[in-house]
Design a protein around this motif. Sequence first.
Motif, PDB file in Angstrom:
ATOM      1  N   THR A 143      84.399  -5.685 -20.443  1.00 26.35           N
ATOM      2  CA  THR A 143      83.952  -6.018 -21.796  1.00 26.35           C
ATOM      3  C   THR A 143      83.383  -4.795 -22.495  1.00 26.35           C
ATOM      4  O   THR A 143      83.732  -4.498 -23.650  1.00 26.35           O
ATOM      5  CB  THR A 143      82.893  -7.133 -21.755  1.00 26.35           C
ATOM      6  OG1 THR A 143      83.451  -8.307 -21.148  1.00 26.35           O
ATOM      7  CG2 THR A 143      82.399  -7.475 -23.155  1.00 26.35           C
TER       8      THR A 143
ATOM      9  N   THR B 156      86.153  -2.052 -23.130  1.00 28.51           N
ATOM     10  CA  THR B 156      87.099  -2.425 -24.182  1.00 28.51           C
ATOM     11  C   THR B 156      86.420  -2.480 -25.539  1.00 28.51           C
ATOM     12  O   THR B 156      87.041  -2.183 -26.566  1.00 28.51           O
ATOM     13  CB  THR B 156      87.770  -3.766 -23.852  1.00 28.51           C
ATOM     14  OG1 THR B 156      88.240  -3.760 -22.513  1.00 28.51           O
ATOM     15  CG2 THR B 156      88.956  -4.006 -24.785  1.00 28.51           C
TER      16      THR B 156
ATOM     17  N   GLY C 126      87.521 -10.094 -19.832  1.00 25.80           N
ATOM     18  CA  GLY C 126      86.705  -8.948 -20.223  1.00 25.80           C
ATOM     19  C   GLY C 126      87.257  -8.192 -21.425  1.00 25.80           C
ATOM     20  O   GLY C 126      86.552  -8.005 -22.431  1.00 25.80           O
TER      21      GLY C 126
ATOM     22  N   LEU D 249      87.249 -10.317 -24.695  1.00 27.17           N
ATOM     23  CA  LEU D 249      85.887 -10.496 -25.183  1.00 27.17           C
ATOM     24  C   LEU D 249      85.377  -9.209 -25.832  1.00 27.17           C
ATOM     25  O   LEU D 249      84.831  -9.232 -26.940  1.00 27.17           O
ATOM     26  CB  LEU D 249      84.970 -10.904 -24.029  1.00 27.17           C
ATOM     27  CG  LEU D 249      83.495 -11.157 -24.375  1.00 27.17           C
ATOM     28  CD1 LEU D 249      83.368 -12.262 -25.423  1.00 27.17           C
ATOM     29  CD2 LEU D 249      82.723 -11.517 -23.115  1.00 27.17           C
ATOM     30  N   GLY D 250      85.580  -8.086 -25.162  1.00 31.14           N
ATOM     31  CA  GLY D 250      85.138  -6.806 -25.720  1.00 31.14           C
ATOM     32  C   GLY D 250      85.864  -6.439 -26.991  1.00 31.14           C
ATOM     33  O   GLY D 250      85.248  -5.984 -27.967  1.00 31.14           O
TER      34      GLY D 250
END
Length: 246
Positions: free
Chosen positions: A141, A144, A217, A220-221
Amino acid sequence: MAFRSTIVRRAQDATDRGTLRAVLSEFISTLIFVFAASSGSSLAVDKPAALLIRALATAFALSVAVAVGTNNSGGHVNPAVSFGAFIGGNLTFNRCFFYWIAQLLGSIAACFLVKFGTQQSVPAIGLSGGVNVGRAVLLETVMTFGLVFAVYATAVDPMSRTKDRLENIAPIVIGFIVGANILVAGPFDGASMNPAASFGPALVSWTWKNHWVYWVGPLLGGGLAGFFYELLFVSSSQQSWRRDYF
């Protein structure tokens, strides 16, 4: 922040000629990127050198792939980047979906080419011993978020195209941040930051353990980066004249 009200209702994106060209560009760009990155991973036999080889191969290949795809599709080469662009209001739902399909197919094709061209296995990305899935999701997360934030700052933000043509160095900046993240977090969770780049090797090697980490991850990031950059740094006055970069 003003999201575009028509973002999920542009059904014509599915048949628009520009969309088809952009989707093909994403397929080719992702194939170029994953082929080089996977080759670097599969051919590196010395463990200490493998991380550096992968970081360099990924950084160089991503810089080229982004530059190649910029004029036609924005050079996303990553479902997390496309998702961040969608969340920020810079990409329609339909085009985001087609980009995802093209990116996944490009990654699969690249991994099969590496496997049959080099006669080497294409290792699936995975967690190192002692790293649990919660920490891995957090790492993916954060990394990214930094990647997509860099994409926004150098390529999406309209100010990047009015100050010394900052977008000209966007591919280099994007490649550098990914390479740096691999050097830092590669020993822990492989540092993917890219669901498509994780999906191709997982499919070819049929290794799916903790694969969901490399979707949750990064998405979301990427989504958080797109949302907060638009909210904090792109003013409503800029929204009125910005062009569709993606």
